[in-house]
Motif scaffolding. Structure first.
Motif, mmCIF file in Angstrom:
data_model
loop_
_atom_site.group_PDB
_atom_site.id
_atom_site.type_symbol
_atom_site.label_atom_id
_atom_site.label_comp_id
_atom_site.label_asym_id
_atom_site.label_seq_id
_atom_site.Cartn_x
_atom_site.Cartn_y
_atom_site.Cartn_z
ATOM 1 N N CYS A 37 11.175 -0.677 5.185
ATOM 2 C CA CYS A 37 10.388 -1.377 4.162
ATOM 3 C C CYS A 37 9.025 -0.712 3.987
ATOM 4 O O CYS A 37 8.540 -0.535 2.862
ATOM 5 C CB CYS A 37 10.202 -2.843 4.543
ATOM 6 S SG CYS A 37 11.685 -3.853 4.397
ATOM 7 N N ARG A 38 8.421 -0.336 5.079
ATOM 8 C CA ARG A 38 7.116 0.337 5.022
ATOM 9 C C ARG A 38 7.235 1.670 4.314
ATOM 10 O O ARG A 38 6.395 2.031 3.472
ATOM 11 C CB ARG A 38 6.590 0.527 6.446
ATOM 12 C CG ARG A 38 5.261 1.260 6.548
ATOM 13 C CD ARG A 38 4.812 1.303 8.010
ATOM 14 N NE ARG A 38 3.528 1.972 8.149
ATOM 15 C CZ ARG A 38 3.377 3.282 8.377
ATOM 16 N NH1 ARG A 38 4.453 4.063 8.488
ATOM 17 N NH2 ARG A 38 2.173 3.808 8.497
ATOM 18 N N LYS A 59 13.462 -8.080 -1.231
ATOM 19 C CA LYS A 59 13.298 -9.052 -2.316
ATOM 20 C C LYS A 59 12.418 -10.210 -1.872
ATOM 21 O O LYS A 59 11.520 -10.643 -2.609
ATOM 22 C CB LYS A 59 14.662 -9.570 -2.765
ATOM 23 C CG LYS A 59 14.590 -10.586 -3.903
ATOM 24 C CD LYS A 59 15.978 -11.065 -4.299
ATOM 25 C CE LYS A 59 15.900 -12.116 -5.413
ATOM 26 N NZ LYS A 59 17.261 -12.612 -5.792
ATOM 27 N N PHE A 60 12.645 -10.707 -0.666
ATOM 28 C CA PHE A 60 11.817 -11.803 -0.149
ATOM 29 C C PHE A 60 10.362 -11.365 -0.019
ATOM 30 O O PHE A 60 9.433 -12.075 -0.421
ATOM 31 C CB PHE A 60 12.344 -12.272 1.202
ATOM 32 C CG PHE A 60 11.408 -13.210 1.915
ATOM 33 C CD1 PHE A 60 11.394 -14.557 1.612
ATOM 34 C CD2 PHE A 60 10.518 -12.735 2.876
ATOM 35 C CE1 PHE A 60 10.505 -15.420 2.235
ATOM 36 C CE2 PHE A 60 9.636 -13.584 3.520
ATOM 37 C CZ PHE A 60 9.635 -14.934 3.192
ATOM 38 N N THR A 108 2.319 3.431 -2.776
ATOM 39 C CA THR A 108 1.618 2.172 -3.032
ATOM 40 C C THR A 108 2.435 0.991 -2.580
ATOM 41 O O THR A 108 3.653 1.066 -2.414
ATOM 42 C CB THR A 108 1.347 2.012 -4.538
ATOM 43 O OG1 THR A 108 2.587 1.926 -5.231
ATOM 44 C CG2 THR A 108 0.538 3.174 -5.067
ATOM 45 N N GLY A 109 1.748 -0.140 -2.368
ATOM 46 C CA GLY A 109 2.448 -1.386 -2.125
ATOM 47 C C GLY A 109 3.212 -1.777 -3.375
ATOM 48 O O GLY A 109 2.870 -1.368 -4.473
ATOM 49 N N PHE A 110 4.281 -2.588 -3.234
ATOM 50 C CA PHE A 110 5.108 -2.825 -4.403
ATOM 51 C C PHE A 110 4.728 -4.078 -5.153
ATOM 52 O O PHE A 110 5.497 -4.588 -5.931
ATOM 53 C CB PHE A 110 6.615 -2.792 -4.076
ATOM 54 C CG PHE A 110 7.053 -3.645 -2.942
ATOM 55 C CD1 PHE A 110 7.595 -4.890 -3.153
ATOM 56 C CD2 PHE A 110 6.957 -3.180 -1.639
ATOM 57 C CE1 PHE A 110 8.042 -5.664 -2.102
ATOM 58 C CE2 PHE A 110 7.406 -3.956 -0.588
ATOM 59 C CZ PHE A 110 7.949 -5.199 -0.818
ATOM 60 N N ARG A 151 4.953 -11.887 -1.937
ATOM 61 C CA ARG A 151 3.750 -11.067 -1.882
ATOM 62 C C ARG A 151 3.239 -10.881 -0.454
ATOM 63 O O ARG A 151 2.037 -10.981 -0.165
ATOM 64 C CB ARG A 151 2.654 -11.663 -2.782
ATOM 65 C CG ARG A 151 3.080 -11.801 -4.242
ATOM 66 C CD ARG A 151 2.026 -12.495 -5.085
ATOM 67 N NE ARG A 151 0.807 -11.721 -5.162
ATOM 68 C CZ ARG A 151 0.598 -10.721 -6.030
ATOM 69 N NH1 ARG A 151 1.545 -10.371 -6.875
ATOM 70 N NH2 ARG A 151 -0.550 -10.073 -6.050
ATOM 71 N N ILE A 152 4.189 -10.627 0.471
ATOM 72 C CA ILE A 152 3.819 -10.408 1.867
ATOM 73 C C ILE A 152 3.043 -9.105 1.980
ATOM 74 O O ILE A 152 3.456 -8.069 1.464
ATOM 75 C CB ILE A 152 5.087 -10.360 2.753
ATOM 76 C CG1 ILE A 152 5.889 -11.663 2.634
ATOM 77 C CG2 ILE A 152 4.692 -10.091 4.209
ATOM 78 C CD1 ILE A 152 5.146 -12.907 3.036
#
Length: 400
Positions: free
Chosen positions: A121-122, A97-98, A2-4, A103-104
């Motif tokens: 990151c993905r 963190k950024f 899932t997205g974080f 919420r990118i």
């Protein structure tokens, strides 16, 4: 996975096909280059378009980089990130963190180093990633690089069909995952019949002189040395022509600039060629020129310089390199010559200068083509579709 910052259900709901076509997207462009050129300018202008059309967009760039300075000058949202190595834990933590805090939803990365960080990151978060490639140079190979190409993004955007074909031939992706981005530019900035009389006076160019320009960073792959040779050839037959070198060297190409300037002096044409350096008002120089010559010998993709010239109704002579033949139809929207062939380039430029009816016909046809296929609206519509397809892909992964 899932997205974080969104659950599976929330993400799927947010990205329903009907809503996705119109909703705003929260995007970050990641560019670790320190230099300034067409790639970096394209990112900045895409950011401006996205912000103007209701999307949220950030630039992630290295402190001291030219693109970060330009983003700050234009008051665009920007995050300075110290990038250490190809995959440094501290850099990765700060980046994630950024992305989480802001919420990118989608990360668009433009170089090899940024692509590695984006791929991780993905993998860790389910973030949607687009890999953009702007050059036709040889793709760096290796286990990590190959894995990033194959598995590190949801979609790949390239600026020329030749780049897509090369990636597919190397087995790094399938054609279905690759979108070829149009080279679109702003029609309110590039248009015919701009008044450039004051610029001609500023440069001290006689009113009876024709003007031929080379526009781009001074570096070997742009072929300015061959442009200079072509200029000398033309000046041996015509004396009422002024040549312009618009662009500057990077920190890494100062030696090449010195070679170009030295060759101008060796050929004895220093008074007929003016080097004006980097200019923000490139649209004025395109409008001033009768012909823009693109002498590239290496990594040229679908340069937006062609689109800019077409929309300004300025004649184009270019080499058959990379994506240039994809943009220019020889004898219909411009003239194409072989690379590293200054005599051919000189002859094509002379044709445009000495046959005004032909030049006007080519310019009119190029303008009509560009209005249909080479505007910012066309380019950004395609980019948004790529972004939306990438987000849909992440929804599918999250649901599987």
């Amino acid at each position: 996975m899932t997205g974080f910052w969104l659950s599976n259900a929330a993400l799927a709901s947010a990205l329903s096909s009907a809503e996705q076509r119109t909703r705003a997207i929260n995007i970050a462009h990641f560019e670790t280059s320190m230099n300034w050129g067409g790639q970096e300018l394209r990112i900045i202008e895409q950011m401006e378009w996205l912000l103007a059309h209701g999307h949220q967009v950030w630039l992630i760039a290295r402190p001291g980089s030219k693109i970060l300075q330009e983003a700050l000058r234009r008051q665009l949202p920007a995050f300075p990130l110290v990038v250490k190595g190809s995959l440094h834990p501290l850099t990765l933590l700060r980046l994630m963190k950024f992305l989480r805090q802001h919420r990118i939803e989608l990360l668009d990365c433009h170089g090899n180093r940024d692509a590695v960080y984006a791929a991780v990151c993905r993998l860790l978060s389910g973030l949607a990633v687009v890999r953009s490639r702007h050059v036709t140079s040889t793709v760096r190979r290796g286990r990590l690089s190959d894995w990033v190409w194959r598995h590190g993004s949801d979609r790949i955007v390239v600026t020329a069909g030749a780049i897509r074909d090369n990636l597919c031939q190397l087995g790094l992706t399938s054609a279905e995952r690759v979108d070829v981005a149009p080279a679109g530019v702003d029609t309110e900035r590039f248009y015919p019949e701009r008044d450039v009389s004051l610029l001609r006076q500023e440069l001290g160019i006689p009113v009876d002189h024709r003007i031929v320009a080379s526009i781009g960073m001074l570096r070997p792959d742009k072929g300015q040395l061959y442009f200079v040779e072509a200029a000398a050839d033309i000046l041996s037959h015509c004396d009422k022509v002024t040549f312009l070198l618009v662009g500057e060297a990077t920190a890494d190409t100062q030696a090449y600039k010195a070679r170009v300037m030295a060759r101008i002096e060796e050929l004895g044409i220093g008074e007929q060629i003016k080097h004006v350096g980097y200019r923000h008002d490139v649209e004025c120089f395109i409008a001033l020129a009768d012909v823009v010559a693109i002498a590239s010998i290496g990594t040229e993709a679908q340069t937006r310089l062609v689109s800019q010239c077409f929309l300004s109704k300025t004649s184009v002579v270019a080499t058959r390199v990379g994506g240039l033949p994809e943009m220019i139809e020889d004898q219909r929207t411009g003239l194409l010559v072989d690379s590293k062939a200054p005599a051919q380039m000189a002859e094509a430029i002379r044709t445009c200068l000495l046959q005004p009816e032909l030049a006007a016909r080519l310019a009119d046809q190029a303008y009509s083509h560009a209005r249909q296929f080479m505007t910012s609206e066309v380019m950004m519509s395609a980019m948004l579709e790529t972004y939306q397809r990438s987000l849909r892909h992440q929804v599918q992964l999250a649901s599987s």
